[in-house]
Design an enzyme around this catalytic site. Structure first.
Site, PDB file in Angstrom:
ATOM      1  N   ARG A 128       0.923  -1.329   0.220  1.00  0.00           N
ATOM      2  CA  ARG A 128       0.109  -0.151   0.015  1.00  0.00           C
ATOM      3  C   ARG A 128       0.781   1.152  -0.146  1.00  0.00           C
ATOM      4  O   ARG A 128       0.480   2.254  -0.710  1.00  0.00           O
ATOM      5  CB  ARG A 128      -1.038  -0.161   1.079  1.00  0.00           C
ATOM      6  CG  ARG A 128      -1.833   1.275   1.405  1.00  0.00           C
ATOM      7  CD  ARG A 128      -2.851   1.183   2.404  1.00  0.00           C
ATOM      8  NE  ARG A 128      -2.408   1.189   3.630  1.00  0.00           N
ATOM      9  CZ  ARG A 128      -3.232   1.143   4.946  1.00  0.00           C
ATOM     10  NH1 ARG A 128      -4.311   0.917   4.592  1.00  0.00           N
ATOM     11  NH2 ARG A 128      -2.537   1.480   5.980  1.00  0.00           N
ATOM     12  N   ARG A 145       3.162  -0.385  14.858  1.00  0.00           N
ATOM     13  CA  ARG A 145       1.514  -0.532  14.916  1.00  0.00           C
ATOM     14  C   ARG A 145       1.244  -2.077  15.393  1.00  0.00           C
ATOM     15  O   ARG A 145       0.219  -2.213  15.970  1.00  0.00           O
ATOM     16  CB  ARG A 145       1.074   0.116  13.720  1.00  0.00           C
ATOM     17  CG  ARG A 145       1.181   1.584  13.705  1.00  0.00           C
ATOM     18  CD  ARG A 145       1.101   1.996  12.089  1.00  0.00           C
ATOM     19  NE  ARG A 145      -0.070   1.421  11.357  1.00  0.00           N
ATOM     20  CZ  ARG A 145      -0.118   1.471   9.946  1.00  0.00           C
ATOM     21  NH1 ARG A 145       1.053   1.505   9.260  1.00  0.00           N
ATOM     22  NH2 ARG A 145      -1.325   1.158   9.335  1.00  0.00           N
TER      23      ARG A 145
HETATM   24  P1  B4P Z   1      -6.834  -2.131   6.322  1.00  0.00           P
HETATM   25  O1  B4P Z   1      -6.719  -2.997   7.195  1.00  0.00           O
HETATM   26  O2  B4P Z   1      -8.143  -2.052   5.645  1.00  0.00           O
HETATM   27  O3  B4P Z   1      -5.951  -0.909   6.595  1.00  0.00           O
HETATM   28  P2  B4P Z   1      -6.613   0.413   7.454  1.00  0.00           P
HETATM   29  O4  B4P Z   1      -8.134   0.220   7.765  1.00  0.00           O
HETATM   30  O5  B4P Z   1      -6.173   1.555   6.887  1.00  0.00           O
HETATM   31  O6  B4P Z   1      -5.970   0.054   9.003  1.00  0.00           O
HETATM   32  P3  B4P Z   1      -4.999   0.715   9.687  1.00  0.00           P
HETATM   33  O7  B4P Z   1      -4.768  -0.125  10.908  1.00  0.00           O
HETATM   34  O8  B4P Z   1      -3.612   0.398   8.764  1.00  0.00           O
HETATM   35  O9  B4P Z   1      -5.297   2.148   9.841  1.00  0.00           O
HETATM   36  P4  B4P Z   1      -6.238   2.912  10.699  1.00  0.00           P
HETATM   37  O10 B4P Z   1      -6.669   3.942   9.439  1.00  0.00           O
HETATM   38  O11 B4P Z   1      -7.446   2.048  11.314  1.00  0.00           O
HETATM   39  O12 B4P Z   1      -6.264  -2.442   4.801  1.00  0.00           O
HETATM   40  C1  B4P Z   1      -4.825  -2.234   4.552  1.00  0.00           C
HETATM   41  C2  B4P Z   1      -4.300  -2.836   3.124  1.00  0.00           C
HETATM   42  O13 B4P Z   1      -4.622  -4.259   2.891  1.00  0.00           O
HETATM   43  C3  B4P Z   1      -5.024  -2.138   2.068  1.00  0.00           C
HETATM   44  O14 B4P Z   1      -4.239  -1.621   1.222  1.00  0.00           O
HETATM   45  C4  B4P Z   1      -5.906  -3.207   1.390  1.00  0.00           C
HETATM   46  O15 B4P Z   1      -5.890  -2.963  -0.241  1.00  0.00           O
HETATM   47  C5  B4P Z   1      -5.108  -4.384   1.639  1.00  0.00           C
HETATM   48  N1  B4P Z   1      -5.969  -5.455   1.753  1.00  0.00           N
HETATM   49  C6  B4P Z   1      -7.057  -5.614   2.556  1.00  0.00           C
HETATM   50  N2  B4P Z   1      -7.370  -6.876   2.265  1.00  0.00           N
HETATM   51  C7  B4P Z   1      -6.724  -7.599   1.486  1.00  0.00           C
HETATM   52  C8  B4P Z   1      -6.688  -8.949   1.244  1.00  0.00           C
HETATM   53  N3  B4P Z   1      -7.507  -9.874   1.475  1.00  0.00           N
HETATM   54  N4  B4P Z   1      -5.669  -9.474   0.357  1.00  0.00           N
HETATM   55  C9  B4P Z   1      -4.531  -8.701   0.169  1.00  0.00           C
HETATM   56  N5  B4P Z   1      -4.555  -7.331   0.583  1.00  0.00           N
HETATM   57  C10 B4P Z   1      -5.715  -6.810   1.446  1.00  0.00           C
HETATM   58  O16 B4P Z   1      -5.506   3.572  11.804  1.00  0.00           O
HETATM   59  C11 B4P Z   1      -4.357   4.498  11.499  1.00  0.00           C
HETATM   60  C12 B4P Z   1      -3.980   5.449  12.508  1.00  0.00           C
HETATM   61  O17 B4P Z   1      -4.881   6.023  13.198  1.00  0.00           O
HETATM   62  C13 B4P Z   1      -3.361   4.525  13.695  1.00  0.00           C
HETATM   63  O18 B4P Z   1      -2.148   3.755  13.698  1.00  0.00           O
HETATM   64  C14 B4P Z   1      -3.527   5.324  15.017  1.00  0.00           C
HETATM   65  O19 B4P Z   1      -2.510   6.212  15.040  1.00  0.00           O
HETATM   66  C15 B4P Z   1      -4.886   6.428  14.611  1.00  0.00           C
HETATM   67  N6  B4P Z   1      -6.088   5.695  15.120  1.00  0.00           N
HETATM   68  C16 B4P Z   1      -7.129   5.188  14.471  1.00  0.00           C
HETATM   69  N7  B4P Z   1      -8.021   4.838  15.313  1.00  0.00           N
HETATM   70  C17 B4P Z   1      -7.681   4.954  16.458  1.00  0.00           C
HETATM   71  C18 B4P Z   1      -8.146   4.431  17.971  1.00  0.00           C
HETATM   72  N8  B4P Z   1      -9.320   4.031  18.032  1.00  0.00           N
HETATM   73  N9  B4P Z   1      -7.418   5.010  18.835  1.00  0.00           N
HETATM   74  C19 B4P Z   1      -6.193   5.596  18.612  1.00  0.00           C
HETATM   75  N10 B4P Z   1      -5.738   5.861  17.462  1.00  0.00           N
HETATM   76  C20 B4P Z   1      -6.339   5.463  16.599  1.00  0.00           C
END
Ligand code: B4P
Length: 192
Positions: A128, A145
């Site tokens: 990604r 993370r």
């Molecule tokens: P996702 O797992 O969908 O990634 P994400 O939603 O962005 O989760 P992430 O934990 O990284 O970040 P978030 O925004 O929640 O997918 C990742 C990738 O995998 C994509 O590129 C996708 O194409 C690929 N993929 C998916 N399924 C696949 C499959 N089956 N096969 C192959 N590839 C696949 O959080 C970001 C930051 O925000 C955190 O680090 C923190 O700093 C903050 N944050 C968010 N929520 C918080 C909370 N509740 N408390 C405190 N901080 C928080």
């Protein structure tokens, strides 16, 4: 069956699947990560505060995140339910969400946990990084993370398992296959 959580390590496909569940079931998906990123982009005070933590791969402090979720859950579009993506991530956030829901006598219907092993997750997120250049998708930050997920968010998962509302879904496989598994898991949870 309208109030759901999706929990999983970074890269497990939470955001990807949340969008699909939202389309299929017509519930609003709320991603704390997306809200933070929109605020970072807009250079709002919340975004400026959150960016410091996000770039390092740390959790944004509970006080900031909880208030943001409380405000979002008071909007009209969640009247018929919601899917929270990426919240709660700490046990303090679980308690806070319990309080929010208790005020309106609501409860969670199902908590989905997407599972995948760490090396697969690192590979996905590095993939990604090449496409989107997200500032928290470099290997050192990704591993941090993942450590935080194991140290803090697995305790969240355990709490919901104790309550009997946790459903685990294997997040490995093609995105469509995982979506099929997730939708089946929601149906099965509904039938209980
Ligand atoms: P996702 O797992 O969908 O990634 P994400 O939603 O962005 O989760 P992430 O934990 O990284 O970040 P978030 O925004 O929640 O997918 C990742 C990738 O995998 C994509 O590129 C996708 O194409 C690929 N993929 C998916 N399924 C696949 C499959 N089956 N096969 C192959 N590839 C696949 O959080 C970001 C930051 O925000 C955190 O680090 C923190 O700093 C903050 N944050 C968010 N929520 C918080 C909370 N509740 N408390 C405190 N901080 C928080």
């Amino acid at each position: 069956m309208t109030r759901m959580l999706i929990i999983g390590p970074p890269g497990s496909g939470k955001g990807t699947q949340a969008e699909r569940i939202s389309e299929r079931l017509g519930v609003v998906a709320i991603s704390t990560g997306d809200i933070f990123r929109a605020n970072v982009k807009g250079e709002t005070p919340l975004g400026i505060e959150a960016k410091k933590y996000m770039d390092a791969g740390d959790f944004v402090p509970d006080s900031v995140t909880n208030k943001m979720v409380r405000d979002r859950l008071s909007e009209d579009d969640v009247e018929n339910g919601f899917l929270l993506d990426g919240y709660p991530r700490t046990t303090a956030q679980v308690e806070y969400l319990d309080e929010i829901l208790a005020k309106t006598e609501e409860k969670l219907d199902v908590v989905l946990q997407l599972t995948a092993d760490d090396e697969e997750l690192v590979a996905r997120l590095l993939g990604r990084a090449k496409e989107t250049g997200r500032s928290d998708d470099n290997e050192t930050v990704i591993r941090h993370r993942l450590d935080l997920y194991h140290e803090q968010t697995e305790a969240v998962v355990a709490k919901y398992a104790e309550r009997g509302i946790l459903t685990r879904v294997d997040g490995i496989g093609a995105i469509d296959e995982v979506t099929d598994r997730v939708l089946l898991a929601i149906e099965a949870a509904k039938a209980v």
